[in-house]
Design a protein around this motif. Structure first.
Motif, PDB file in Angstrom:
ATOM      1  N   SER A  61      97.067  36.477  82.420  1.00  0.00           N
ATOM      2  CA  SER A  61      97.355  36.520  80.989  1.00  0.00           C
ATOM      3  C   SER A  61      98.626  37.328  80.739  1.00  0.00           C
ATOM      4  CB  SER A  61      96.189  37.141  80.229  1.00  0.00           C
ATOM      5  OG  SER A  61      96.032  38.479  80.643  1.00  0.00           O
TER       6      SER A  61
ATOM      7  N   SER B 264      99.011  39.499  78.474  1.00  0.00           N
ATOM      8  CA  SER B 264      98.633  40.896  78.267  1.00  0.00           C
ATOM      9  C   SER B 264      98.618  41.655  79.585  1.00  0.00           C
ATOM     10  CB  SER B 264      97.241  40.974  77.637  1.00  0.00           C
ATOM     11  OG  SER B 264      97.234  40.352  76.401  1.00  0.00           O
ATOM     12  N   ALA B 265      98.068  41.014  80.638  1.00  0.00           N
ATOM     13  CA  ALA B 265      97.983  41.706  81.923  1.00  0.00           C
ATOM     14  C   ALA B 265      99.370  42.060  82.441  1.00  0.00           C
ATOM     15  CB  ALA B 265      97.243  40.826  82.934  1.00  0.00           C
TER      16      ALA B 265
ATOM     17  N   TYR C 200     100.724  44.920  80.178  1.00  0.00           N
ATOM     18  CA  TYR C 200     100.034  46.184  80.423  1.00  0.00           C
ATOM     19  C   TYR C 200     100.452  46.784  81.757  1.00  0.00           C
ATOM     20  CZ  TYR C 200      96.855  45.785  76.479  1.00  0.00           C
ATOM     21  OH  TYR C 200      96.329  45.723  75.229  1.00  0.00           O
TER      22      TYR C 200
ATOM     23  N   TYR D  22      99.165  42.264  70.682  1.00  0.00           N
ATOM     24  CA  TYR D  22      99.456  40.881  71.034  1.00  0.00           C
ATOM     25  C   TYR D  22      98.260  39.978  70.741  1.00  0.00           C
ATOM     26  CZ  TYR D  22     100.439  36.786  73.836  1.00  0.00           C
ATOM     27  OH  TYR D  22     100.623  35.505  74.241  1.00  0.00           O
ATOM     28  N   VAL D  23      98.544  38.811  70.201  1.00  0.00           N
ATOM     29  CA  VAL D  23      97.524  37.791  69.959  1.00  0.00           C
ATOM     30  C   VAL D  23      97.997  36.508  70.623  1.00  0.00           C
ATOM     31  CG1 VAL D  23      96.393  36.393  68.194  1.00  0.00           C
ATOM     32  CG2 VAL D  23      96.810  38.802  67.784  1.00  0.00           C
ATOM     33  N   ARG D  24      97.071  35.783  71.250  1.00  0.00           N
ATOM     34  CA  ARG D  24      97.474  34.558  71.952  1.00  0.00           C
ATOM     35  C   ARG D  24      98.075  33.556  70.961  1.00  0.00           C
ATOM     36  NH1 ARG D  24      92.786  31.610  74.567  1.00  0.00           N
ATOM     37  NH2 ARG D  24      92.672  33.452  75.886  1.00  0.00           N
TER      38      ARG D  24
ATOM     39  N   ASP E 112      99.466  41.473  65.559  1.00  0.00           N
ATOM     40  CA  ASP E 112      99.089  42.660  64.821  1.00  0.00           C
ATOM     41  C   ASP E 112     100.338  43.461  64.429  1.00  0.00           C
ATOM     42  OD1 ASP E 112      97.818  44.737  63.733  1.00  0.00           O
ATOM     43  OD2 ASP E 112      96.481  45.131  65.412  1.00  0.00           O
ATOM     44  N   PRO E 113     100.605  43.667  63.149  1.00  0.00           N
ATOM     45  CA  PRO E 113     101.807  44.424  62.769  1.00  0.00           C
ATOM     46  C   PRO E 113     101.642  45.936  62.872  1.00  0.00           C
ATOM     47  CG  PRO E 113     100.687  43.677  60.818  1.00  0.00           C
ATOM     48  CD  PRO E 113      99.913  43.121  61.976  1.00  0.00           C
ATOM     49  N   LEU E 114     100.404  46.409  62.957  1.00  0.00           N
ATOM     50  CA  LEU E 114     100.198  47.864  62.908  1.00  0.00           C
ATOM     51  C   LEU E 114     100.806  48.593  64.109  1.00  0.00           C
ATOM     52  CD1 LEU E 114      98.839  49.765  60.918  1.00  0.00           C
ATOM     53  CD2 LEU E 114      96.837  49.721  62.370  1.00  0.00           C
TER      54      LEU E 114
ATOM     55  N   MET F 111      92.760  50.748  80.185  1.00  0.00           N
ATOM     56  CA  MET F 111      93.279  49.395  80.304  1.00  0.00           C
ATOM     57  C   MET F 111      92.289  48.390  80.871  1.00  0.00           C
ATOM     58  SD  MET F 111      97.179  49.861  81.488  1.00  0.00           S
ATOM     59  CE  MET F 111      98.366  50.658  80.452  1.00  0.00           C
TER      60      MET F 111
ATOM     61  N   LEU G 181      91.085  46.046  78.382  1.00  0.00           N
ATOM     62  CA  LEU G 181      92.106  45.432  77.531  1.00  0.00           C
ATOM     63  C   LEU G 181      92.717  44.193  78.168  1.00  0.00           C
ATOM     64  CD1 LEU G 181      94.055  48.475  76.100  1.00  0.00           C
ATOM     65  CD2 LEU G 181      92.608  46.894  74.877  1.00  0.00           C
ATOM     66  N   TRP G 182      92.941  44.213  79.471  1.00  0.00           N
ATOM     67  CA  TRP G 182      93.820  43.186  79.996  1.00  0.00           C
ATOM     68  C   TRP G 182      93.062  42.038  80.661  1.00  0.00           C
ATOM     69  CZ3 TRP G 182      97.039  45.798  84.422  1.00  0.00           C
ATOM     70  CH2 TRP G 182      96.217  46.018  85.515  1.00  0.00           C
ATOM     71  N   VAL G 183      91.789  41.928  80.396  1.00  0.00           N
ATOM     72  CA  VAL G 183      91.038  40.828  80.996  1.00  0.00           C
ATOM     73  C   VAL G 183      91.571  39.492  80.502  1.00  0.00           C
ATOM     74  CG1 VAL G 183      88.784  39.810  81.237  1.00  0.00           C
ATOM     75  CG2 VAL G 183      89.036  42.280  81.260  1.00  0.00           C
ATOM     76  N   GLU G 184      91.686  39.354  79.192  1.00  0.00           N
ATOM     77  CA  GLU G 184      92.255  38.113  78.660  1.00  0.00           C
ATOM     78  C   GLU G 184      92.971  38.403  77.354  1.00  0.00           C
ATOM     79  OE1 GLU G 184      88.204  36.619  76.395  1.00  0.00           O
ATOM     80  OE2 GLU G 184      89.009  35.538  78.113  1.00  0.00           O
ATOM     81  N   ASP G 185      93.829  37.454  76.951  1.00  0.00           N
ATOM     82  CA  ASP G 185      94.577  37.648  75.719  1.00  0.00           C
ATOM     83  C   ASP G 185      93.639  37.565  74.530  1.00  0.00           C
ATOM     84  OD1 ASP G 185      96.832  37.809  77.177  1.00  0.00           O
ATOM     85  OD2 ASP G 185      97.395  35.719  76.922  1.00  0.00           O
ATOM     86  N   PRO G 186      93.765  38.493  73.579  1.00  0.00           N
ATOM     87  CA  PRO G 186      92.933  38.392  72.381  1.00  0.00           C
ATOM     88  C   PRO G 186      93.371  37.204  71.519  1.00  0.00           C
ATOM     89  CG  PRO G 186      94.498  40.169  72.171  1.00  0.00           C
ATOM     90  CD  PRO G 186      94.629  39.665  73.570  1.00  0.00           C
ATOM     91  N   THR G 187      92.436  36.642  70.801  1.00  0.00           N
ATOM     92  CA  THR G 187      92.757  35.485  69.969  1.00  0.00           C
ATOM     93  C   THR G 187      92.865  35.840  68.497  1.00  0.00           C
ATOM     94  OG1 THR G 187      90.415  35.002  69.903  1.00  0.00           O
ATOM     95  CG2 THR G 187      91.722  33.812  71.527  1.00  0.00           C
ATOM     96  N   ALA G 188      92.559  37.066  68.140  1.00  0.00           N
ATOM     97  CA  ALA G 188      92.680  37.463  66.736  1.00  0.00           C
ATOM     98  C   ALA G 188      93.077  38.929  66.682  1.00  0.00           C
ATOM     99  CB  ALA G 188      91.361  37.256  65.994  1.00  0.00           C
ATOM    100  N   VAL G 189      93.627  39.326  65.538  1.00  0.00           N
ATOM    101  CA  VAL G 189      94.013  40.724  65.348  1.00  0.00           C
ATOM    102  C   VAL G 189      92.764  41.587  65.332  1.00  0.00           C
ATOM    103  CG1 VAL G 189      95.109  42.328  63.775  1.00  0.00           C
ATOM    104  CG2 VAL G 189      96.073  40.072  64.099  1.00  0.00           C
ATOM    105  N   ARG G 190      92.813  42.685  66.108  1.00  0.00           N
ATOM    106  CA  ARG G 190      91.585  43.454  66.287  1.00  0.00           C
ATOM    107  C   ARG G 190      91.556  44.746  65.492  1.00  0.00           C
ATOM    108  NH1 ARG G 190      92.022  43.544  72.626  1.00  0.00           N
ATOM    109  NH2 ARG G 190      94.126  43.934  71.911  1.00  0.00           N
ATOM    110  N   THR G 191      92.692  45.139  64.917  1.00  0.00           N
ATOM    111  CA  THR G 191      92.741  46.456  64.286  1.00  0.00           C
ATOM    112  C   THR G 191      92.854  46.318  62.779  1.00  0.00           C
ATOM    113  OG1 THR G 191      95.122  46.610  64.380  1.00  0.00           O
ATOM    114  CG2 THR G 191      93.914  47.339  66.305  1.00  0.00           C
ATOM    115  N   LEU G 192      93.168  47.420  62.147  1.00  0.00           N
ATOM    116  CA  LEU G 192      93.381  47.464  60.700  1.00  0.00           C
ATOM    117  C   LEU G 192      94.539  46.572  60.271  1.00  0.00           C
ATOM    118  CD1 LEU G 192      91.973  49.144  58.552  1.00  0.00           C
ATOM    119  CD2 LEU G 192      93.810  50.801  58.742  1.00  0.00           C
ATOM    120  N   GLY G 193      95.341  46.118  61.237  1.00  0.00           N
ATOM    121  CA  GLY G 193      96.470  45.262  60.907  1.00  0.00           C
ATOM    122  C   GLY G 193      96.069  43.995  60.191  1.00  0.00           C
TER     123      GLY G 193
END
Lengths: 123, 245
Positions: free
Chosen positions: A3, A5-6, A9, A52-54, A78-80, B22, B25-37
């Motif tokens: 990925s 991300s990997a 990171y 990052y988002v896919r 994510d913009p934050l 980490m 975190l790095w297992v796979e790409d997230p598909t949606a925003v996860r934070t307050l963003g």
């Protein structure tokens, strides 16, 4: 399948570790400051990667696009973390500027920037 | 010996970071925003009218934090000026002794207006495109730095820069206090008309605040670089000789 991300990171982790190694082992203080900047860069990459988002796009709305605003919003990264990094870059710049000025003072006083030649704190 | 200890330390540090932070975190790409963003993305257009979500966060949702950031940058410039004050005139004199020759001398003056124009563009479009007050201000300061590298020092008056910087900081605070006058009664509330999305004159106070930030950053960094080069340098020699090489 690796990925994105990997990759990012691991890049940030490698940069942070390289910078820490430089801070721990270099004797020239200018190189220590450069190493701190490398750590800074690695942390910034790490923070941006958290957001990052896919298949995500830049978090900027386009007024004249074909897609609706709600549809654009659903595909943004994510913009934050990006705004946090914007702050972190500025703070990192300030820290580097002050550190280099301190080094200039040190060189003027002691005539060297090598840690091994600075014996003021040794006994 | 030092290197061995260094390697051991960073290996243990890598182990900690990898297992604690980490690993998940790095297992796979997230598909949606996860934070307050996610909330920031949804609230950007209704609350600020800006097209750039990052700018809306930096200037509006986290505007007080940005005020603190500007303050930190000011303190950094102040620290550099104070620390380098004692060797003003000697400072980086050896570095800046050479005037850079014909090409640098005239090249810096050729690109100076272009760099400043791009910087002003980036500041003015901070709420529409990537950029904003901080990168644009740095770009304008880069133009000053390009000229400083050619050995000319007297073109920049530190006193005028300090006045510009002070008024830019006051403008930021004044725009924030404007929010206290509105019915929302909060510091840095966006009370000006939002305009339509994607226009330069939109997003209420955000472009105004970014203009103030850009001016302040540009003045601050120009002063910072100038104070590093020393104060009474290049009064006579390089200015006259610069073009003749």
């Amino acid at each position: 399948m690796i990925s994105i991300s990997a990759v990012l990171y691991s890049t940030s982790l490698i940069l942070i570790l390289l910078g820490l190694y430089g801070v721990l082992t270099r004797k020239n203080l200018i190189r220590v400051v450069i190493s701190l900047d490398v750590v800074d860069l690695g942390v910034n990459i790490f923070l941006v990667t958290i957001g990052y988002v896919r298949d995500g796009r830049a978090p900027i709305y386009l007024a004249d696009a074909q897609t609706s605003l709600a549809d654009q919003a659903s595909r943004m990264v994510d913009p934050l973390p990006q705004s946090l990094v914007l702050t972190a870059i500025v703070i990192g710049f300030g820290v580097t500027a002050v550190a280099l000025t301190l080094l200039m003072r040190l060189y003027e006083r002691k005539g060297t920037v090598m840690v091994s030649d600075l014996r003021g704190l040794k006994w | 010996m030092r290197k061995v200890i260094g390697v051991l330390l960073i290996v243990s540090f890598a182990f900690f970071v990898f297992t604690l932070v980490m690993r998940d975190l790095w297992v796979e790409d997230p598909t949606a925003v996860r934070t307050l963003g996610q909330a920031a993305i949804e609230e950007t257009i209704p609350q600020s009218g800006a097209a750039n979500t990052v700018t809306a966060i930096v200037v509006q949702f986290r505007g007080l934090d940005t005020l603190g950031e500007v303050t930190v940058l000011f303190l950094s410039a102040l620290g550099v000026a104070l620390l380098s004050g004692e060797f003003a005139g000697r400072g980086l004199k050896e570095v800046f002794r050479d005037d850079g020759g014909f090409i640098l001398y005239y090249g810096a003056r050729l690109v100076l207006p272009i760099i400043i124009l791009v910087g002003v563009y980036i500041v003015a479009h901070g709420h529409l495109s990537p950029g904003g007050g901080f990168p644009g201000g740095v770009l304008v300061a880069t133009a000053v730095y390009a000229v400083l590298m050619t050995g000319v020092k007297k073109e920049l008056s530190t006193r005028i820069m300090a006045v510009i910087e002070g008024f830019a900081g006051l403008a930021f605070v004044a725009l924030g206090l404007l929010g206290l006058l509105s019915d929302r009664f909060s510091f840095l509330a966006n009370i000006l008309p939002k305009g339509s999305l994607g226009m330069v004159f939109s997003a209420g106070i955000i472009p105004l605040i970014y203009a103030a930030v850009g001016t302040k950053v540009a003045a601050e960094l120009s002063t910072l670089v100038t104070s590093l080069t020393g104060s009474d340098y290049a009064s006579a020699d390089t200015t006259a000789q610069g073009g003749k090489r």
